[in-house]
Motif scaffolding. Structure first.
Motif, mmCIF file in Angstrom:
data_model
loop_
_atom_site.group_PDB
_atom_site.id
_atom_site.type_symbol
_atom_site.label_atom_id
_atom_site.label_comp_id
_atom_site.label_asym_id
_atom_site.label_seq_id
_atom_site.Cartn_x
_atom_site.Cartn_y
_atom_site.Cartn_z
ATOM 1 N N UNK A 1 -28.842 -66.658 -12.946
ATOM 2 C CA UNK A 1 -29.597 -65.794 -12.025
ATOM 3 C C UNK A 1 -30.753 -65.098 -12.732
ATOM 4 N N UNK A 2 -31.833 -64.927 -11.977
ATOM 5 C CA UNK A 2 -33.042 -64.273 -12.476
ATOM 6 C C UNK A 2 -33.112 -62.855 -11.925
ATOM 7 N N UNK A 3 -34.023 -62.061 -12.427
ATOM 8 C CA UNK A 3 -34.363 -60.766 -11.835
ATOM 9 C C UNK A 3 -35.524 -60.969 -10.870
ATOM 10 N N UNK A 4 -35.292 -60.666 -9.593
ATOM 11 C CA UNK A 4 -36.309 -60.841 -8.543
ATOM 12 C C UNK A 4 -36.297 -59.563 -7.707
ATOM 13 N N UNK B 1 -32.088 -55.174 -7.708
ATOM 14 C CA UNK B 1 -31.312 -54.730 -8.864
ATOM 15 C C UNK B 1 -32.201 -54.108 -9.932
ATOM 16 N N UNK B 2 -31.658 -53.165 -10.659
ATOM 17 C CA UNK B 2 -32.331 -52.665 -11.850
ATOM 18 C C UNK B 2 -32.338 -53.759 -12.900
ATOM 19 N N UNK B 3 -33.194 -53.601 -13.896
ATOM 20 C CA UNK B 3 -33.229 -54.585 -14.967
ATOM 21 C C UNK B 3 -31.903 -54.695 -15.683
ATOM 22 N N UNK B 4 -31.246 -53.555 -15.909
ATOM 23 C CA UNK B 4 -29.963 -53.556 -16.607
ATOM 24 C C UNK B 4 -28.903 -54.301 -15.803
ATOM 25 N N UNK B 5 -28.859 -54.037 -14.506
ATOM 26 C CA UNK B 5 -27.848 -54.692 -13.670
ATOM 27 C C UNK B 5 -28.124 -56.185 -13.522
ATOM 28 N N UNK B 6 -29.405 -56.540 -13.392
ATOM 29 C CA UNK B 6 -29.749 -57.965 -13.288
ATOM 30 C C UNK B 6 -29.390 -58.694 -14.581
ATOM 31 N N UNK C 1 -37.784 -53.766 -15.021
ATOM 32 C CA UNK C 1 -37.844 -53.193 -16.369
ATOM 33 C C UNK C 1 -36.470 -53.261 -17.044
ATOM 34 N N UNK C 2 -36.486 -53.721 -18.276
ATOM 35 C CA UNK C 2 -35.265 -53.770 -19.064
ATOM 36 C C UNK C 2 -34.515 -55.083 -18.987
ATOM 37 N N UNK C 3 -34.864 -55.941 -18.025
ATOM 38 C CA UNK C 3 -34.142 -57.205 -17.853
ATOM 39 C C UNK C 3 -34.320 -58.118 -19.062
#
Length: 459
Positions: free
Chosen positions: A201-204, A210-215, A251-253
């Motif tokens: 899964x990507x951060x989208x 989702x936050x970067x941390x959660x993603x 941010x943060x991902x």
């Protein structure tokens, strides 16, 4: 809104340096008669698999304008899909290539080397993120850079697994087809595909919220359960996804993924083939996220229009390959390498990183005004001269966000008739990406947006 047939010449003081007036001008139907004739010839000898966004045939190009064989002038918001980043036929790049042609066209670096290759490697060591020792192999194209990056990572780690992200695009070769998220049209019917490729899964942010941390937790958990960190040679990511629709991660991902890779001996590879070389207002997009990749892949804009690509990585990783294990007949061709040196010099001398930021500062507010008028625009995102709008079904921008590919196709077709070249993108074909050269003036930006405005009004 402006006249849809032509727009006034740019008032920019920089316009005088261009051999083609920096304005759009439509003088025939699109495509014009000479383009129609050429297209008939093309259909007899070029396979349908080599398709074109717009069947107009280009005779010359300069700055941010391309001129077809019928004399029509188009504002080019695609730049050869991010290749002519510093402008079409940049004078310094053309001059460097001409001078190199007079000296040496080809020797093959792995037989008798030459300085231009070495100089490009020095510049990449200087400008890619990280202050550690780096080494570079030069090859021909982006997909070849991805293949070599994976090959080197496998050799270095002794592992086989390759991790990629949802919505990624990495090329059309056998391995890179397997690494793409979207099969059609890039892989349809071309199997069997390479194995040991795992998609996570990507951060989208527009869709997952989702936050970067959660993603990152979601991505890491998937890879640990589905593959196992001990079997992964590398994780290949686009800091800003290109074909996926200019998806900017939360941010943060990416730093979290890099930290996980480092802790587990996995080579973190940044595919900067589209986002690198000043495109986002930094030398490499990784800089916006605080990333220091183990390996960076460059191509597209690196040589101003000539074929060149590069794999740049930590010296100890790059040196794992045995003599003769890396290279290729045309990789690092002296003419392309000389052009690349000129590109680096022009970016520095012309402060082109700031030009990318200028384009963002002009384009995004103009698109925000359109978003207020048209509820089919669900999201505006990107950095520098890498901006996109995602189109959704009317009224769904804050709810289901239903993809609206039909609107994207209609807008791109309308814009082409009025002299603006737009690129589409996105897993569901519902994204318009603005990927212009850094030569694009504010006047041309606003003119092009006015055409998009007109197109939206016709939906």
């Amino acid at each position: 809104m402006t006249d849809t047939l032509s727009a006034p010449a740019s008032a920019s003081s920089a316009a005088s340096k261009y051999s083609v007036p920096q304005e759009r001008r439509i003088v025939t139907a699109i495509p014009g008669p000479r383009s129609v004739e050429l297209h008939k010839r093309r259909q007899a000898v070029v396979p349908v698999g080599v398709s074109s966004v717009l069947p107009v045939y280009i005779a010359r190009a300069n700055g941010a304008i391309v001129v077809d064989v019928d004399g029509n002038q188009f504002i080019d918001l695609g730049a050869g899909i991010g290749v002519t980043t510093i402008g079409h036929t940049d004078a310094a790049v053309v001059r460097a290539a001409h001078e190199q042609i007079d000296d040496v066209l080809h020797t093959l670096f792995t037989v008798t080397p030459y300085e231009e290759y070495v100089r490009v490697a020095e510049l990449l060591a200087e400008h890619t993120p990280g202050d550690f020792a780096k080494k570079t192999v030069l090859i021909n194209a982006g997909a070849e850079a991805v293949e070599n990056g994976v090959k080197i990572a496998r050799k270095y780690t002794g592992r086989n697994g390759v991790a990629v992200l949802d919505d990624a695009y990495h090329g059309r070769t056998n391995l890179t087809m397997a690494m793409n998220f979207k099969a059609a049209p890039y892989a349809t019917g071309f199997g069997p595909l390479a194995g040991d490729v795992y998609r996570a899964p990507n951060s989208y942010p527009y869709h997952d919220g989702l936050s970067g941390a959660d993603a990152a937790k979601r991505t890491i958990a998937y890879l640990e359960k589905s593959v196992g960190a001990e079997d992964l040679a590398c994780l290949v990511v686009e800091p800003i996804q290109g074909e996926g629709g200019f998806i900017v991660p939360a941010d943060g991902f990416l730093p979290a993924l890099q930290e996980w890779c480092t802790a587990n001996g996995i080579v973190f590879i940044a595919d900067e083939i589209q986002s690198g070389l000043a495109r986002t207002g930094a030398w490499y997009a990784s800089e916006h996220f605080g990333l220091v990749p183990d390996m960076v892949l460059s191509a597209k804009g690196i040589a101003g229009g000539l074929p060149l690509a590069a794999v740049t990585g930590r010296a100890e990783i790059m040196d794992c390959a045995q003599p003769g294990g890396l290279g290729g007949t045309f990789g690092g061709n002296p003419v392309a390498a000389a052009a690349a040196v000129a590109v680096f010099e022009q970016i520095a001398a012309g402060n082109l990183l700031a030009e990318a930021t200028r384009i963002q500062n002009t384009l995004v507010p103009a698109l925000e005004k359109l978003k207020q008028k048209y509820d089919v625009i669900g999201d505006i995102r990107g950095i520098g001269a890498m901006i996109a709008i995602e189109l959704v079904a009317p009224g769904t921008g804050d709810t289901t966000k239903e993809p609206n590919a039909a609107a994207v196709s209609a807008i791109a077709a309308y814009a082409a008739q009025q002299g603006v070249i737009l690129l589409t993108a996105g897993t569901y074909g519902n994204v318009i990406r603005f990927l212009p050269s850094l030569a694009l003036t504010d006047e041309l930006i606003l003119d092009a947006v006015s055409v998009v405005d007109d197109a939206l009004a016709t939906l």
